[in-house]
Design a protein around this motif. Structure first.
Motif, PDB file in Angstrom:
ATOM      1  N   GLU A 141       0.806  -1.237   0.529  1.00 45.05           N
ATOM      2  CA  GLU A 141      -0.449   0.007  -0.040  1.00 45.05           C
ATOM      3  C   GLU A 141       1.164   1.253  -0.087  1.00 45.05           C
ATOM      4  OE1 GLU A 141      -0.682  -2.564   1.974  1.00 45.05           O
ATOM      5  OE2 GLU A 141      -2.520  -3.181   2.272  1.00 45.05           O
ATOM      6  N   ARG A 154      -4.443   4.792  -9.171  1.00 44.56           N
ATOM      7  CA  ARG A 154      -4.644   3.233  -7.968  1.00 44.56           C
ATOM      8  C   ARG A 154      -5.170   2.389  -9.249  1.00 44.56           C
ATOM      9  NH1 ARG A 154      -3.464   2.944  -2.340  1.00 44.56           N
ATOM     10  NH2 ARG A 154      -3.368   4.627  -1.841  1.00 44.56           N
ATOM     11  N   ARG A 211      -2.948  -7.932  -0.398  1.00 42.85           N
ATOM     12  CA  ARG A 211      -3.123  -6.792   0.026  1.00 42.85           C
ATOM     13  C   ARG A 211      -2.357  -5.569  -0.885  1.00 42.85           C
ATOM     14  NH1 ARG A 211      -1.311  -6.129   5.734  1.00 42.85           N
ATOM     15  NH2 ARG A 211      -1.448  -4.147   4.710  1.00 42.85           N
ATOM     16  N   ARG A 214      -6.085  -4.403  -1.172  1.00 42.70           N
ATOM     17  CA  ARG A 214      -6.463  -3.352  -0.396  1.00 42.70           C
ATOM     18  C   ARG A 214      -5.546  -2.297  -1.342  1.00 42.70           C
ATOM     19  NH1 ARG A 214      -5.377  -6.790   5.285  1.00 42.70           N
ATOM     20  NH2 ARG A 214      -6.125  -8.089   4.394  1.00 42.70           N
ATOM     21  N   ALA A 215      -4.975  -1.902  -1.846  1.00 48.02           N
ATOM     22  CA  ALA A 215      -4.176  -0.954  -2.090  1.00 48.02           C
ATOM     23  C   ALA A 215      -4.898  -0.322  -3.405  1.00 48.02           C
ATOM     24  CB  ALA A 215      -2.278  -1.364  -2.741  1.00 48.02           C
TER      25      ALA A 215
END
Length: 258
Positions: A141, A154, A211, A214-215
């Motif tokens: 992240e 992103r 992860r 999630r980022a």
């Protein structure tokens, strides 16, 4: 200059971006380091490591003095750079990003995850070293956030996970599992029963993918390469430890804007 061979991710086959997941082949190191050892922290001959890194840089189309690899400390920290640093002034971090053409970003590994990132529209790239501590701490992240500060979006970021220890090779003790449970992670998602009582097999690859999700990474690729099982192509810290060998080489994964 002889260019080192490398593996490439389909996700990162993008115009204007060069990348490579280098194996242990194509270098000049000898013994346990044979042959493309990129680890300055190993006890390999410094001249051999320098030549190996120069061959990696050549494969990416950059000068040998433009391959930037930080001093990795299993942290959640990521920084943006625009110029290379001196070897004796390497920053302590596990993620690096840049928008500077001709500057290659690299990370080393010998079981830990090595992740390369790119936003081809914003022309921002990044590299992260994610062992279990770094992944749990949020280095994925942090690397995406650092890219975002340089103009990346992103959802436009694509990422690929290169050589990394696989779950079937990664047995861990109960204290390891407890660290993840205490951090609020679901035990059943990333751990299965191990070969020994009270031990578990950890899926670092799946956890890194989680992860990345999630980022907000738009696309993620796991190249499904197991460093422990594939001795011919990859160095492995855990394999070396199990064999009680004196030291081990380090793989390098790197990316650059053309």
């Amino acid at each position: 200059m002889t260019a080192a061979p490398f593996l490439a991710a389909a996700t990162l086959a993008l115009p204007g971006i060069a990348h490579g997941f280098f194996t242990r082949k194509g270098g000049v190191s000898e013994g346990v380091y044979a042959s493309l050892n990129g680890g300055v922290g190993s006890r390999d001959a410094p001249d051999a490591v320098a030549e190996n890194r120069a061959r990696m840089a050549a494969a990416l189309g950059v000068r040998a003095d433009q391959l930037a690899v930080p001093y990795q400390v299993h942290s959640p920290d990521a920084i943006a750079i625009s110029v290379h640093w001196a070897l004796d002034a390497r920053p302590c971090c596990d993620g690096v990003v840049t928008a500077t053409p001709g500057l290659a970003l690299g990370v080393t590994g010998a079981d830990c995850g090595m992740i390369l990132f790119a936003d081809p529209e914003a022309r921002v790239v990044g590299a992260a070293h994610a062992g279990w501590r770094g992944a749990l701490g949020g280095v994925v992240e942090a690397t995406v956030a650092a890219m975002e500060r340089l103009g990346a979006k992103r959802g436009a970021v694509v990422a690929a996970l290169g050589p990394c220890i696989a779950q079937e090779s990664y047995e861990v003790g109960p204290e390891f599992v407890a660290a993840f449970v205490e951090a609020g992670e679901a035990r059943d998602r990333f751990f299965v029963p191990g070969r020994r009582p009270r031990y578990s097999m950890f899926d670092l690859k799946a956890y890194i993918a989680e992860r990345a999700a999630r980022a907000g990474v738009g696309q993620f690729e796991d190249m499904r390469l197991d460093t422990y099982a594939d001795e011919e192509r990859f160095f492995s810290y855990r394999r070396t430890t199990h064999r009680r060998e004196p030291d081990y080489g380090r793989l390098v994964s790197a990316i650059a804007l053309a």
